[in-house]
Write a protein that holds these residues in place. Sequence first.
Motif, PDB file in Angstrom:
ATOM      1  N   ILE A 187       1.844  -1.332   7.176  1.00 50.39           N
ATOM      2  CA  ILE A 187       2.989  -1.909   6.465  1.00 50.39           C
ATOM      3  C   ILE A 187       4.206  -1.032   6.734  1.00 50.39           C
ATOM      4  O   ILE A 187       4.145   0.188   6.551  1.00 50.39           O
ATOM      5  CB  ILE A 187       2.723  -1.996   4.954  1.00 50.39           C
ATOM      6  CG1 ILE A 187       1.421  -2.755   4.672  1.00 50.39           C
ATOM      7  CG2 ILE A 187       3.909  -2.637   4.233  1.00 50.39           C
ATOM      8  CD1 ILE A 187       1.432  -4.185   5.113  1.00 50.39           C
ATOM      9  N   SER A 188       5.307  -1.635   7.172  1.00 46.25           N
ATOM     10  CA  SER A 188       6.503  -0.870   7.520  1.00 46.25           C
ATOM     11  C   SER A 188       7.031  -0.077   6.336  1.00 46.25           C
ATOM     12  O   SER A 188       6.968  -0.519   5.182  1.00 46.25           O
ATOM     13  CB  SER A 188       7.595  -1.809   8.035  1.00 46.25           C
ATOM     14  OG  SER A 188       8.810  -1.117   8.222  1.00 46.25           O
ATOM     15  N   GLU A 189       7.607   1.090   6.654  1.00 43.62           N
ATOM     16  CA  GLU A 189       8.182   1.953   5.611  1.00 43.62           C
ATOM     17  C   GLU A 189       9.407   1.339   4.958  1.00 43.62           C
ATOM     18  O   GLU A 189       9.888   1.840   3.940  1.00 43.62           O
ATOM     19  CB  GLU A 189       8.542   3.325   6.202  1.00 43.62           C
ATOM     20  CG  GLU A 189       9.736   3.345   7.147  1.00 43.62           C
ATOM     21  CD  GLU A 189       9.380   2.934   8.570  1.00 43.62           C
ATOM     22  OE1 GLU A 189      10.280   2.985   9.433  1.00 43.62           O
ATOM     23  OE2 GLU A 189       8.218   2.558   8.807  1.00 43.62           O
ATOM     24  N   VAL A 190       9.940   0.224   5.515  1.00 45.63           N
ATOM     25  CA  VAL A 190      11.073  -0.436   4.865  1.00 45.63           C
ATOM     26  C   VAL A 190      10.638  -1.166   3.599  1.00 45.63           C
ATOM     27  O   VAL A 190      11.470  -1.601   2.802  1.00 45.63           O
ATOM     28  CB  VAL A 190      11.778  -1.429   5.822  1.00 45.63           C
ATOM     29  CG1 VAL A 190      12.247  -0.722   7.077  1.00 45.63           C
ATOM     30  CG2 VAL A 190      10.887  -2.608   6.162  1.00 45.63           C
ATOM     31  N   THR A 191       9.340  -1.332   3.395  1.00 46.20           N
ATOM     32  CA  THR A 191       8.824  -2.004   2.199  1.00 46.20           C
ATOM     33  C   THR A 191       8.998  -1.103   0.977  1.00 46.20           C
ATOM     34  O   THR A 191       8.546   0.039   0.987  1.00 46.20           O
ATOM     35  CB  THR A 191       7.327  -2.324   2.360  1.00 46.20           C
ATOM     36  OG1 THR A 191       7.122  -3.061   3.561  1.00 46.20           O
ATOM     37  CG2 THR A 191       6.818  -3.131   1.174  1.00 46.20           C
ATOM     38  N   PRO A 192       9.638  -1.587  -0.086  1.00 43.42           N
ATOM     39  CA  PRO A 192       9.760  -0.779  -1.304  1.00 43.42           C
ATOM     40  C   PRO A 192       8.384  -0.441  -1.881  1.00 43.42           C
ATOM     41  O   PRO A 192       7.448  -1.253  -1.799  1.00 43.42           O
ATOM     42  CB  PRO A 192      10.546  -1.694  -2.251  1.00 43.42           C
ATOM     43  CG  PRO A 192      11.279  -2.637  -1.342  1.00 43.42           C
ATOM     44  CD  PRO A 192      10.362  -2.863  -0.182  1.00 43.42           C
ATOM     45  N   LEU A 193       8.255   0.734  -2.463  1.00 38.83           N
ATOM     46  CA  LEU A 193       6.962   1.188  -2.978  1.00 38.83           C
ATOM     47  C   LEU A 193       6.342   0.250  -4.006  1.00 38.83           C
ATOM     48  O   LEU A 193       5.121   0.064  -3.999  1.00 38.83           O
ATOM     49  CB  LEU A 193       7.102   2.604  -3.553  1.00 38.83           C
ATOM     50  CG  LEU A 193       7.176   3.730  -2.512  1.00 38.83           C
ATOM     51  CD1 LEU A 193       7.392   5.078  -3.198  1.00 38.83           C
ATOM     52  CD2 LEU A 193       5.921   3.760  -1.659  1.00 38.83           C
ATOM     53  N   PRO A 194       7.114  -0.365  -4.920  1.00 37.18           N
ATOM     54  CA  PRO A 194       6.471  -1.305  -5.857  1.00 37.18           C
ATOM     55  C   PRO A 194       5.728  -2.436  -5.138  1.00 37.18           C
ATOM     56  O   PRO A 194       4.689  -2.903  -5.609  1.00 37.18           O
ATOM     57  CB  PRO A 194       7.634  -1.841  -6.687  1.00 37.18           C
ATOM     58  CG  PRO A 194       8.658  -0.754  -6.637  1.00 37.18           C
ATOM     59  CD  PRO A 194       8.540  -0.177  -5.257  1.00 37.18           C
ATOM     60  N   GLN A 195       6.247  -2.863  -3.990  1.00 34.49           N
ATOM     61  CA  GLN A 195       5.571  -3.909  -3.234  1.00 34.49           C
ATOM     62  C   GLN A 195       4.287  -3.385  -2.596  1.00 34.49           C
ATOM     63  O   GLN A 195       3.291  -4.100  -2.518  1.00 34.49           O
ATOM     64  CB  GLN A 195       6.494  -4.460  -2.148  1.00 34.49           C
ATOM     65  CG  GLN A 195       7.853  -4.913  -2.651  1.00 34.49           C
ATOM     66  CD  GLN A 195       7.719  -5.805  -3.856  1.00 34.49           C
ATOM     67  OE1 GLN A 195       7.986  -5.375  -4.962  1.00 34.49           O
ATOM     68  NE2 GLN A 195       7.294  -7.027  -3.641  1.00 34.49           N
ATOM     69  N   ILE A 196       4.337  -2.150  -2.129  1.00 33.71           N
ATOM     70  CA  ILE A 196       3.134  -1.530  -1.571  1.00 33.71           C
ATOM     71  C   ILE A 196       2.033  -1.484  -2.629  1.00 33.71           C
ATOM     72  O   ILE A 196       0.871  -1.839  -2.376  1.00 33.71           O
ATOM     73  CB  ILE A 196       3.435  -0.103  -1.077  1.00 33.71           C
ATOM     74  CG1 ILE A 196       4.428  -0.128   0.087  1.00 33.71           C
ATOM     75  CG2 ILE A 196       2.143   0.617  -0.677  1.00 33.71           C
ATOM     76  CD1 ILE A 196       3.869  -0.632   1.381  1.00 33.71           C
ATOM     77  N   HIS A 197       2.389  -1.057  -3.842  1.00 36.33           N
ATOM     78  CA  HIS A 197       1.394  -0.923  -4.906  1.00 36.33           C
ATOM     79  C   HIS A 197       0.846  -2.278  -5.352  1.00 36.33           C
ATOM     80  O   HIS A 197      -0.276  -2.349  -5.882  1.00 36.33           O
ATOM     81  CB  HIS A 197       2.003  -0.189  -6.107  1.00 36.33           C
ATOM     82  CG  HIS A 197       2.375   1.239  -5.815  1.00 36.33           C
ATOM     83  ND1 HIS A 197       1.539   2.103  -5.160  1.00 36.33           N
ATOM     84  CD2 HIS A 197       3.498   1.944  -6.084  1.00 36.33           C
ATOM     85  CE1 HIS A 197       2.112   3.284  -5.039  1.00 36.33           C
ATOM     86  NE2 HIS A 197       3.305   3.209  -5.576  1.00 36.33           N
TER      87      HIS A 197
END
Length: 441
Positions: A360-370
């Motif tokens: 997952i690209s680092e441009v993704t905000p952390l809340p979306q990652i979680h």
Amino acid sequence: MSYFADRPPTPAYWPVASFNPAAHTHFMHLPKCAGTSVQLIAQNAFDLGSIITPDDQMQYCPPAKFEFLARKLPHSKFSCGHIGSGIFALFTPPSNVFTWLRDPVDAAISISLFIRQQFLLKIKDPHYPDDSYNGWVAKTVSNLGLHEALLQILQSGRHNESTSFEVSRPLSNLLTKIPKNRSTDSISTAIKTLHECFLIGLVEEQKKSLEMLSRFLPIRCPAGTFHVHKTRDRPENFAPLTASQREVIRDLLAAEYEIYNEGVQLWRELYAALEKEGWFRVEPLECAYAAITRLHNSCTTSGCWRADQAVFAEGLHDIDFLPGQATEEKRVWQWTAPGRRAAIRLPIPPCQNSRVALTISEVTPLPQIHSLRISADGKAVGLRYREKNQQGYSFEFILHAHEARGFGVDIELIAENILRPGGIETRELGVALNEISWEPF
């Protein structure tokens, strides 16, 4: 025998232009006619390298720049844009062109609201050029009710069409546009353009229209509503048009309805031809199999799909990459959106135990990652975080051997949505997917 065994490129009794599988395919995007949604579904069938797009991002391309890119990339396979009927002269053989239409009253409402929304957003930028017409439309829409605002905008257009062409002619604005010129006989020219398209879709028949498009392109029709570019912030004084008010606005758009009615009639004839051919009676799994095998020859014990490659998927948004990079070095990601679900069918053998990795690209905000969750062929799987590296956030899960119908494995990504980071965008996004790879386990 399979329905697809001896299928000709174009069905019999086809009332418009034939489809040429070897030719470039172009989506003629008319304003506020679900164009962005249709583009994102259609472009899944093509690699990024075969799509005509500006070098910096997947975004609106001005006609002059589009013509330059088209001549620079004569072997491209797909394009989309607010490019008019001049598209037919840019490729040899002529492009497979398709378009989407919308009831002109609804299109005029949506365009007016969109102009207001974009003007109010962009006006905050001191570098945004002054646009007196858009400013006038924005104020008119903000200060009046829906019916009164449309009356003022359209009646002004009757006296000065050059300043309100987009709203007063939501269809013929592009169907009649030839590079650096507009046809004086806009109705007949627009109707001629419709007949030169190989397919016409209708916003009012979105699901059926996408099923019709899937007869020609290996696309995956969304299971639910796919609406990626909603116009937000409707004025509080906007009440829906009554039947009599709608009729008044319809009269002001009478010329547009001549074009739209021709498009609706053609759509019915196209649907009837596909129905007679038997397209709508084919099993969904057979349709999916035929589409996927056009993108992947067979399942592979190990492999990798990257976001710049064609894919049989639904629920994916733009193909994005960092600007300024050489084509072969681009770090590419594809957002999941709209809605919380995206599904990608890949040539992973379901009969083997596989280790599947996602980046997952680092441009993704952390809340979306979680919030990210994964399922494979309809069953939830445990997702394990591995590391953060130069490419982004790395995850993996184990896919156990199982029986499955159809081709490959369906990977479903579920994540909460956010508004697109930065700029003036109002589109909701999930996570930015770089790639999915797999190997035996």
